[in-house]
Scaffold this active site. Structure first.
Site, PDB file in Angstrom:
ATOM      1  N   CYS A 167      12.173   1.208 160.570  1.00  0.00           N
ATOM      2  CA  CYS A 167      12.950   2.288 161.132  1.00  0.00           C
ATOM      3  C   CYS A 167      12.058   3.506 161.354  1.00  0.00           C
ATOM      4  CB  CYS A 167      14.098   2.648 160.183  1.00  0.00           C
ATOM      5  SG  CYS A 167      15.087   1.229 159.658  1.00  0.00           S
ATOM      6  N   GLU A 176      10.759  -2.543 154.272  1.00  0.00           N
ATOM      7  CA  GLU A 176      11.543  -3.519 153.513  1.00  0.00           C
ATOM      8  C   GLU A 176      11.131  -3.513 152.051  1.00  0.00           C
ATOM      9  OE1 GLU A 176      14.052  -5.253 154.640  1.00  0.00           O
ATOM     10  OE2 GLU A 176      13.795  -4.788 156.782  1.00  0.00           O
TER      11      GLU A 176
END
Length: 626
Positions: free
Chosen positions: A2, A77
């Site tokens: 992101c 992640e």
């Protein structure tokens, strides 16, 4: 994967409008949604652009703890999050989503500033503690995910990319000292960016901000502090351990609520990843590879061979010289870096193909060479002063001359010799590049920095590298420069996130990397064979040709060798007139000399010309001032 943004202004006045203005230029990183959070007193704002991979429907950010006192935004992640979630729930924490990112806010409630060391993955995050009125930011140990910041007397702003800072009013300008460093050894210093007033948080680094004073910055996991050469056992036992840890790293990175694919070059690293992943997938792996229109640089046959052996579905992305030129400017813009080869637009087009095929997540083999002794320059460091062996090594790796292996005269390296007792081969190679670039600089720029030795500046950043062997020292220096600043940021995150693709790198799993840091060099490089232990660990699942194949770094056909007229057009005196460092007349003379030079000289000149060219493109696209 992101885009994240945080504004800390103790005087207040942070607005949703400025958060959204910064997030707008990060939309490529997270095209699946945008979220913002503002503190009630408007002293802190956090923004997030989302690429939905885990819990695509419910994992919106910024994330807020159950009592509303901790707010965070995450890029990347966290692996093994299901186990950590169960542990946290057993201690009474209440989760609102299935997102892996949410473990951060609950771990922080228990571990405070120690939270980053508890996380396993590729990540960057910002977090606001409303009770203590402090902001915490951190990056993963290798810097797979970027995080830059600007701090002045009024506010501090963190973002995934510098262009978001520029959108918030930070002046878009070159950092002259960083350009001098780049023109000496290709990479800015650790913590330094190309842009004035913009710093990067170090890999394995963290920062805290309170309502008063500048950021407090420290390293929670400095990789060069890991102890080398301490893992005991015979080679068979070590190979089994390496395979088990790599298999676990791959398995964890297959976890996603969207389809996962793979890079496959036909080399050892990517083939190893696909071979292990196949056993967990229950379906043929889907792989992507790049092909070039120059046979010496094309690896399509090798990739096809590996795909056939593994039963993988292979997508071939053909990249011509014209493709490299047509997409170079976009690749430079998104990566915010300078390139030494046409592999930058090639990686950009590879990521575009991955996304167009419907994938958001790709696993690749980056990091294997760093942790397991894969590059030819490590073998040169190990050989020392053996003339015959060095000659054979260079002959077998001619395409790396002047890039990773030294070729010709270079800038002085006395500072490196003094600091470590030897000069790593890759720094010798960078010094040859630096000498070529030195001849292309404006006299006034050289005069301004004549007293600054870029190599002395560089080695001063590594106080902990004592008692190491040559390969280990070289590996750590390369990891903090070439890997972090170029391979992961420019070629990796920069090109992948341009298309909203999350790159996952199993070889840089922190558990695996710490294990590898303890392996003796004798099992990493044995009898001149690089990554020997990896080959032995996976011998039964690799194609025989891959097991035997030597390292071939990913490089594109050099534009300086095949398309000199393109450089003449793009590096005209007009185009270079605004460059703060490159002299138009000197660049013109350099191009003239190439007209009568042979292929070897043109290939050696390519990295220098590419740095000049990409600096011009980056300046134009970002509107950088001197």
């Amino acid at each position: 994967m992101c885009g994240i943004l945080a504004i800390h202004n103790p005087a207040g006045g942070v607005t949703e409008a400025e958060l959204r203005r910064g997030l707008a230029v990060l939309r490529h990183r997270g095209p699946d949604g945008t979220g913002v959070w503002l503190s009630p007193d408007r002293t802190v704002g956090i923004g997030h652009t989302r690429l939905g991979v885990i819990d695509p429907l419910g994992g919106r950010q910024p994330l807020v703890s159950e009592d509303g006192t901790v707010v965070a935004a995450v890029n990347g992640e966290f692996y093994d999050h299901d186990r950590i979630r169960r542990e946290l729930e057993s201690r009474g924490h209440v989760f609102r989503t299935r997102s892996d990112s949410e473990i951060l806010v609950h771990l922080y409630e228990d571990d405070s500033d120690g939270v980053a060391a508890r996380l396993r993955g590729e990540f960057a995050f910002v977090l606001w503690d409303t009770r203590r009125r402090r902001l915490l930011a951190a990056r993963d140990p290798f810097g797979v995910k970027p995080l830059v910041f600007h701090a002045d007397s009024r506010r501090t702003v963190f973002a995934s990319e510098a262009k978001a800072l520029f959108a918030l009013g930070v002046p878009a300008a070159w950092d002259a000292a960083a350009l001098w460093q780049v023109c000496g050894m290709q990479y800015p210093l650790p913590g330094q960016t190309l842009f004035r007033g913009v710093r990067e948080l170090l890999p394995g680094g963290a920062a805290t901000l309170s309502p008063t004073g500048p950021p407090t910055i420290w390293e929670y996991d400095p990789i060069e502090a890991n102890v080398a050469g301490t893992t005991d056992g015979d080679s068979g036992h070590l190979a089994a351990l390496l395979r088990a840890k790599l298999d676990e790293a791959v398995r964890l990175r297959l976890r996603a609520d969207v389809p996962v694919c793979f890079h496959l070059s036909g080399g050892l690293d990517s083939t190893s990843i696909v071979a292990l992943a196949k056993r967990h997938l229950g379906r043929p792996p889907v792989c992507f590879t790049v092909g070039f229109d120059a046979p010496a640089y094309d690896e399509l046959d090798e990739a096809r061979e590996s795909a056939a052996f593994l039963g993988a579905e292979l997508h071939e992305v053909r990249v011509s010289q014209r493709d490299q030129f047509d997409h170079l400017e976009d690749a430079v813009y998104y990566s915010e870096g300078l390139a030494i080869n046409g592999h930058l637009p090639a990686k950009y087009l590879l990521a575009r193909a991955v996304r167009r095929a419907g994938f958001k997540v790709v696993l690749s083999g980056e990091g294997a060479d760093e942790i397991l002794g894969g590059y030819a320059h490590f073998r040169q460091d190990l050989l020392g002063d053996d003339p015959a062996a060095l000659a054979a090594l260079k002959a077998a790796n001619a395409d790396m001359a002047g890039i990773q292996l030294p070729e010709g005269d270079g800038l002085p390296l006395a500072a490196v010799q003094e600091r470590f007792g030897f000069v790593p081969a890759f720094l010798q190679a960078k010094a040859t590049l630096g000498l070529r670039l030195r001849g292309l600089l404006r006299p006034e720029f050289v005069a301004e920095f004549a007293a600054v030795d870029p190599y002395r500046e560089f080695v001063a950043r590594f106080p902990r590298l004592t008692g190491r062997d040559r390969v280990d020292v070289s590996s750590h220096l390369w990891t903090r420069s070439a890997l972090a600043k170029y391979i992961l940021r420019t070629l990796g995150d920069g090109t992948e996130m341009a298309h909203g693709v999350e790159g996952r790198v199993p070889f840089l799993d922190p558990v695996l990397a710490r294990f590898a840091s303890g392996l003796p060099t004798s099992v990493k490089i044995r009898d001149g064979v690089e990554k020997w232990l990896l080959r032995e660990a996976l011998k039964d699942v690799l194609p025989p040709a891959v097991y035997a194949r030597r390292k071939h770094p990913f490089t594109a056909p050099p534009p300086a060798r095949f398309a000199r007229e393109f450089f003449r057009d793009r590096l005209s005196p007009t185009a270079l007139a605004g460059s703060p460092c490159f002299d138009p007349a000197a660049v013109g003379r350099f191009l003239d000399q190439l007209d009568t030079a042979g292929d070897a000289a043109r290939t050696a000149a390519d990295p220098a010309l590419m740095i000049v060219l990409t600096s011009v493109l980056l300046q134009e696209r970002l509107g950088l001032s001197a």
